[in-house]
Design an enzyme around this catalytic site. Structure first.
Site, PDB file in Angstrom:
ATOM      1  CD  GLN A 179       3.314   5.690   2.671  1.00  0.00           C
ATOM      2  OE1 GLN A 179       2.366   5.157   2.139  1.00  0.00           O
ATOM      3  NE2 GLN A 179       4.295   5.005   3.253  1.00  0.00           N
ATOM      4  CG  HIS A 207      -0.859   1.383   7.208  1.00  0.00           C
ATOM      5  ND1 HIS A 207       0.057   0.962   8.157  1.00  0.00           N
ATOM      6  CD2 HIS A 207      -0.163   2.175   6.347  1.00  0.00           C
ATOM      7  CE1 HIS A 207       1.245   1.499   7.878  1.00  0.00           C
ATOM      8  NE2 HIS A 207       1.136   2.233   6.782  1.00  0.00           N
ATOM      9  CD  GLU A 208      -1.202   2.552   2.671  1.00  0.00           C
ATOM     10  OE1 GLU A 208      -0.740   3.704   2.559  1.00  0.00           O
ATOM     11  OE2 GLU A 208      -0.503   1.570   2.968  1.00  0.00           O
ATOM     12  N   GLY A 224       0.845  -1.184   0.000  1.00  0.00           N
ATOM     13  CA  GLY A 224       0.000   0.000   0.000  1.00  0.00           C
ATOM     14  C   GLY A 224       0.883   1.237   0.000  1.00  0.00           C
ATOM     15  CG  HIS A 245       0.224   6.887   5.343  1.00  0.00           C
ATOM     16  ND1 HIS A 245       1.339   7.341   5.995  1.00  0.00           N
ATOM     17  CD2 HIS A 245       0.432   5.560   5.139  1.00  0.00           C
ATOM     18  CE1 HIS A 245       2.190   6.335   6.176  1.00  0.00           C
ATOM     19  NE2 HIS A 245       1.668   5.231   5.670  1.00  0.00           N
ATOM     20  CB  CYS A 255       4.904   2.182   7.497  1.00  0.00           C
ATOM     21  SG  CYS A 255       4.484   3.690   6.611  1.00  0.00           S
ATOM     22  CG  LEU A 256       6.783   0.965   1.472  1.00  0.00           C
ATOM     23  CD1 LEU A 256       6.219   1.299   0.092  1.00  0.00           C
ATOM     24  CD2 LEU A 256       8.010   0.079   1.344  1.00  0.00           C
TER      25      LEU A 256
HETATM   26 NI    NI Z   1       2.482   3.335   5.714  1.00  0.00          NI
END
Ligand code: NI
Length: 162
Positions: A49, A130-131, A44, A134, A88-89
């Site tokens: 991000q 989660h997204e 995701g 963000h 998470c990236l």
């Molecule tokens: Ni994330």
């Protein structure tokens, strides 16, 4: 490909603005987000991000189909929770078990501006939550108990300095 912003970047802490133009530029952005996500081996990726303060994210689970969510809103959540290890990236190498709603009902727009609603459970429901966080400047570590969060972020910073 986009650069992925990591924890400490201001854009990750800002509330993203609604997408207003469903145009070719948006399509290009989405395509590049998928490329960036796959390169980073993520499942995701949200606009902030990659430095884009707009309410959109992409999801593709391993072996699954690609999903695009624009201006998404969670309109229903299950009472029951599920616990699962999250990462998470934007906080590379950091993982922790986190409780979230086991299933969600989400309303969003497609890349072409068509509204849709979706019921999701399992990993998809988790990634959606989660997204969506963000887009509101929230990282998954914010949802951990303070002691766990501090330990993980200390370890993260140590790794980054090394
Ligand atoms: Ni994330």
């Amino acid at each position: 490909m986009f650069d992925i912003y990591t924890i400490g970047a201001e854009v990750l802490r800002q509330k993203a603005a609604p997408v207003e133009n469903f145009d070719a530029e948006l399509s290009k952005t989405i395509e590049t987000m998928f490329t960036t996500m796959k390169f980073g081996r993520g499942i995701g990726l949200a606009g902030p991000q990659v430095g884009i303060g707009q309410r959109l994210f992409v999801i593709q689970l391993e072996g699954g189909k690609p999903f695009v969510f624009i201006n998404p809103e969670i309109i229903g959540t299950s009472q029951d929770l599920s616990e699962y290890e999250e990462g998470c990236l934007s906080i590379p190498g950091t993982y922790a078990d986190l409780q979230r709603s086991a299933s969600v009902q989400v309303q969003a727009y497609s890349e072409r501006g068509r509204p849709f609603t979706m019921e999701a459970d399992g990993l998809l429901a988790r990634v959606i939550q989660h997204e969506l966080d963000h887009l509101d400047g929230v990282l998954f570590t914010d949802r951990l108990p303070e002691r766990v969060r501090e330990r993980l972020l200390k370890q993260y910073e140590k790794r980054m300095r090394a």
